[in-house]
Write a protein that holds these residues in place. Structure first.
Motif, mmCIF file in Angstrom:
data_model
loop_
_atom_site.group_PDB
_atom_site.id
_atom_site.type_symbol
_atom_site.label_atom_id
_atom_site.label_comp_id
_atom_site.label_asym_id
_atom_site.label_seq_id
_atom_site.Cartn_x
_atom_site.Cartn_y
_atom_site.Cartn_z
ATOM 1 N N ILE A 102 46.194 9.464 -9.978
ATOM 2 C CA ILE A 102 45.284 9.238 -11.107
ATOM 3 C C ILE A 102 43.890 8.959 -10.585
ATOM 4 N N MET A 103 42.947 9.796 -10.988
ATOM 5 C CA MET A 103 41.551 9.622 -10.563
ATOM 6 C C MET A 103 40.771 8.919 -11.664
ATOM 7 N N ALA A 104 40.828 7.587 -11.640
ATOM 8 C CA ALA A 104 40.078 6.803 -12.625
ATOM 9 C C ALA A 104 38.701 6.405 -12.098
ATOM 10 N N ALA A 105 38.432 6.671 -10.829
ATOM 11 C CA ALA A 105 37.140 6.283 -10.256
ATOM 12 C C ALA A 105 36.015 7.165 -10.783
ATOM 13 N N ALA A 106 34.822 6.581 -10.843
ATOM 14 C CA ALA A 106 33.609 7.353 -11.120
ATOM 15 C C ALA A 106 33.042 7.773 -9.767
ATOM 16 N N VAL A 107 33.209 9.049 -9.477
ATOM 17 C CA VAL A 107 32.771 9.583 -8.186
ATOM 18 C C VAL A 107 31.371 10.155 -8.356
ATOM 19 N N ALA A 108 30.467 9.808 -7.454
ATOM 20 C CA ALA A 108 29.097 10.330 -7.536
ATOM 21 C C ALA A 108 29.134 11.850 -7.443
ATOM 22 N N ASP A 109 28.461 12.519 -8.367
ATOM 23 C CA ASP A 109 28.412 13.976 -8.332
ATOM 24 C C ASP A 109 27.551 14.476 -7.169
ATOM 25 N N TYR A 110 26.549 13.688 -6.812
ATOM 26 C CA TYR A 110 25.618 14.069 -5.740
ATOM 27 C C TYR A 110 25.401 12.904 -4.790
ATOM 28 N N ASN B 289 28.546 16.543 -4.090
ATOM 29 C CA ASN B 289 29.783 16.071 -3.475
ATOM 30 C C ASN B 289 30.938 16.990 -3.841
ATOM 31 N N GLU B 290 31.967 16.964 -3.020
ATOM 32 C CA GLU B 290 33.207 17.669 -3.315
ATOM 33 C C GLU B 290 33.797 17.118 -4.620
ATOM 34 N N ASP B 291 34.418 17.979 -5.421
ATOM 35 C CA ASP B 291 35.168 17.517 -6.585
ATOM 36 C C ASP B 291 36.550 17.109 -6.064
ATOM 37 N N VAL B 292 36.765 15.802 -5.948
ATOM 38 C CA VAL B 292 37.974 15.294 -5.283
ATOM 39 C C VAL B 292 39.233 15.678 -6.055
ATOM 40 N N VAL B 293 39.221 15.467 -7.354
ATOM 41 C CA VAL B 293 40.448 15.722 -8.122
ATOM 42 C C VAL B 293 40.775 17.219 -8.146
ATOM 43 N N ALA B 294 39.741 18.058 -8.183
ATOM 44 C CA ALA B 294 39.979 19.506 -8.124
ATOM 45 C C ALA B 294 40.562 19.894 -6.768
ATOM 46 N N ALA C 111 43.250 13.250 -14.445
ATOM 47 C CA ALA C 111 41.814 12.995 -14.275
ATOM 48 C C ALA C 111 41.313 12.214 -15.486
ATOM 49 N N PHE C 112 40.166 11.624 -15.331
ATOM 50 C CA PHE C 112 39.496 10.917 -16.420
ATOM 51 C C PHE C 112 38.175 11.615 -16.722
ATOM 52 N N ALA C 113 37.679 11.437 -17.907
ATOM 53 C CA ALA C 113 36.328 11.896 -18.204
ATOM 54 C C ALA C 113 35.691 10.920 -19.171
ATOM 55 N N GLU D 172 36.782 19.677 -27.021
ATOM 56 C CA GLU D 172 36.562 21.013 -26.478
ATOM 57 C C GLU D 172 36.036 20.934 -25.036
ATOM 58 N N ARG D 173 35.099 20.024 -24.810
ATOM 59 C CA ARG D 173 34.586 19.806 -23.451
ATOM 60 C C ARG D 173 35.712 19.352 -22.529
ATOM 61 N N ALA D 174 36.556 18.459 -23.063
ATOM 62 C CA ALA D 174 37.670 17.907 -22.274
ATOM 63 C C ALA D 174 38.680 18.985 -21.909
ATOM 64 N N ARG E 36 38.113 22.190 -21.507
ATOM 65 C CA ARG E 36 37.543 23.030 -20.448
ATOM 66 C C ARG E 36 37.559 22.289 -19.111
ATOM 67 N N LYS E 37 37.269 20.986 -19.150
ATOM 68 C CA LYS E 37 37.240 20.203 -17.920
ATOM 69 C C LYS E 37 38.637 20.118 -17.295
ATOM 70 N N ARG E 38 39.668 19.944 -18.113
ATOM 71 C CA ARG E 38 41.036 19.873 -17.597
ATOM 72 C C ARG E 38 41.411 21.183 -16.913
ATOM 73 N N GLU E 39 41.073 22.298 -17.552
ATOM 74 C CA GLU E 39 41.409 23.606 -16.975
ATOM 75 C C GLU E 39 40.655 23.855 -15.680
ATOM 76 N N ARG E 40 39.360 23.543 -15.712
ATOM 77 C CA ARG E 40 38.513 23.763 -14.536
ATOM 78 C C ARG E 40 39.056 22.992 -13.337
ATOM 79 N N LYS E 41 39.533 21.774 -13.562
ATOM 80 C CA LYS E 41 39.991 20.936 -12.452
ATOM 81 C C LYS E 41 41.425 21.224 -12.055
ATOM 82 N N GLY E 42 42.186 21.867 -12.940
ATOM 83 C CA GLY E 42 43.570 22.200 -12.616
ATOM 84 C C GLY E 42 44.518 21.021 -12.651
HETATM 85 N N1 CTP Z 1 35.737 13.577 -10.020
HETATM 86 C C1 CTP Z 1 36.095 13.847 -8.705
HETATM 87 N N2 CTP Z 1 35.139 14.193 -7.798
HETATM 88 C C2 CTP Z 1 33.847 14.302 -8.165
HETATM 89 C C3 CTP Z 1 33.466 14.036 -9.511
HETATM 90 C C4 CTP Z 1 34.447 13.669 -10.416
HETATM 91 O O1 CTP Z 1 37.276 13.770 -8.381
HETATM 92 N N3 CTP Z 1 32.950 14.634 -7.253
HETATM 93 C C5 CTP Z 1 36.800 13.236 -10.974
HETATM 94 C C6 CTP Z 1 36.664 11.898 -11.648
HETATM 95 O O2 CTP Z 1 37.314 10.888 -10.899
HETATM 96 C C7 CTP Z 1 37.374 12.127 -12.958
HETATM 97 C C8 CTP Z 1 37.115 13.603 -13.247
HETATM 98 O O3 CTP Z 1 36.766 14.188 -11.997
HETATM 99 O O4 CTP Z 1 38.749 11.947 -12.858
HETATM 100 C C9 CTP Z 1 36.061 13.918 -14.250
HETATM 101 O O5 CTP Z 1 34.829 13.391 -13.860
HETATM 102 P P1 CTP Z 1 33.534 13.798 -14.679
HETATM 103 O O6 CTP Z 1 32.356 13.121 -14.075
HETATM 104 O O7 CTP Z 1 33.799 13.606 -16.128
HETATM 105 O O8 CTP Z 1 33.513 15.371 -14.440
HETATM 106 P P2 CTP Z 1 32.536 16.293 -13.658
HETATM 107 O O9 CTP Z 1 33.349 17.468 -13.211
HETATM 108 O O10 CTP Z 1 31.799 15.550 -12.606
HETATM 109 O O11 CTP Z 1 31.559 16.824 -14.794
HETATM 110 P P3 CTP Z 1 30.221 16.165 -15.435
HETATM 111 O O12 CTP Z 1 29.917 14.884 -14.703
HETATM 112 O O13 CTP Z 1 29.194 17.222 -15.265
HETATM 113 O O14 CTP Z 1 30.589 15.943 -16.878
#
Ligand code: CTP
Ligand code: CA
Length: 236
Positions: free
Chosen positions: A101-109, A134-139, A158-160, A172-174, A176-182
């Motif tokens: 379970i990825m409940a953390a807020a991961v920095a996008d950059y 940054n790498e998308d960890v959950v993906a 995953a969380f959003a 709808e956003r959710a 797409r996000k679920r599919e994108r991340k797999g």
């Molecule tokens: N997540 C992750 N790695 C990242 C960014 C996010 O694993 N670099 C994970 C979060 O832990 C969460 C999920 O992805 O479980 C959704 O995060 P969210 O920020 O909503 O999605 P993003 O893909 O980053 O899209 P955006 O911020 O543009 O809405």
């Protein structure tokens, strides 16, 4: 006295949960961060342990009062700082985990480079910080599973946090996000003044593999955690 015993319906499961918010260094004293407290992740860990699971809680800057909620002999806490450290810890745990379970807020950059000394105003560089993604960890965790590099039947959640007020647009956003991340399940929490970040209460909708809302829960983060674990069990 009345002993209240949780159902042991997660007994035998190994789970890894990330919680909190990563910090990406700018220099030795400054960072890019976010407002995630780690409360929802700690509640997910506490609920899982109470129901019999073995838990690894990968904690990014989760303060003491919050982690105290996850004090349990079946919970091992591993502290991390950056997104890269969180990624390494989750990939490690994923090799043997039944549920992630990825409940953390991961920095996008993150800053393209972290200075090795405290930057000063007269250096004139603090007005602009170059960022790299940054790498998308959950993906990445979902991709590893798809390639067979995970225990069979592993469930990934995953969380959003979404601030869109229109419920249908949010769903709808959710989807797409679920599919994108797999991932199997995506828990969408409404981040507003009463709910979400830094709050004791939360409100979530859980989107399942068919894109429908498979669970809805609002209340304390522990109550929401309980509903999410119920949804995980139904999805397995
Ligand atoms: N997540 C992750 N790695 C990242 C960014 C996010 O694993 N670099 C994970 C979060 O832990 C969460 C999920 O992805 O479980 C959704 O995060 P969210 O920020 O909503 O999605 P993003 O893909 O980053 O899209 P955006 O911020 O543009 O809405
Ligand atoms: Ca993001």
């Amino acid at each position: 006295a009345l002993a209240v015993v949780a159902p042991q319906d997660l007994a035998g499961l190994r789970v890894a949960i990330s919680a909190g918010g990563t910090r990406e260094p700018i220099d030795p004293v400054r960072f890019l961060g976010n407002r995630s407290s780690g409360r929802q992740g700690a509640a997910l860990a506490a609920e899982a342990a109470a129901r019999g699971a073995e838990v690894v809680l990968v904690a990014a800057h989760v303060e003491h009062a919050v982690r105290a909620a996850a004090l349990h002999p079946s919970i091992r806490v591993q502290d991390v700082g950056t997104a890269a450290e969180l990624s390494a810890a989750m990939k490690d745990a994923a090799a043997t985990a039944d549920v992630l379970i990825m409940a953390a807020a991961v920095a996008d950059y993150r800053p393209a480079e972290a200075a090795d000394h405290k930057l000063t105003k007269d250096e004139g560089v603090l007005t602009r910080i170059d960022l790299v993604e940054n790498e998308d960890v959950v993906a990445a965790l979902a991709a590893a599973r798809a390639e067979g590099r995970a225990p069979s039947g592993q469930t990934i959640v995953a969380f959003a946090a979404e601030t869109l007020h229109d419920a249908e647009q949010r769903r709808e956003r959710a989807r797409r996000k679920r599919e994108r991340k797999g991932v199997d399940l995506l828990a969408v929490n409404l981040a507003d003044a009463e709910h979400g970040f830094e709050r004791a209460e939360n409100a979530v909708e859980v989107i399942g593999a068919d894109g429908t809302v498979v669970a809805t829960s609002s209340g304390t983060k522990r109550q929401v955690a309980s509903a999410i674990w119920d949804a995980v069990l139904s999805a397995r």
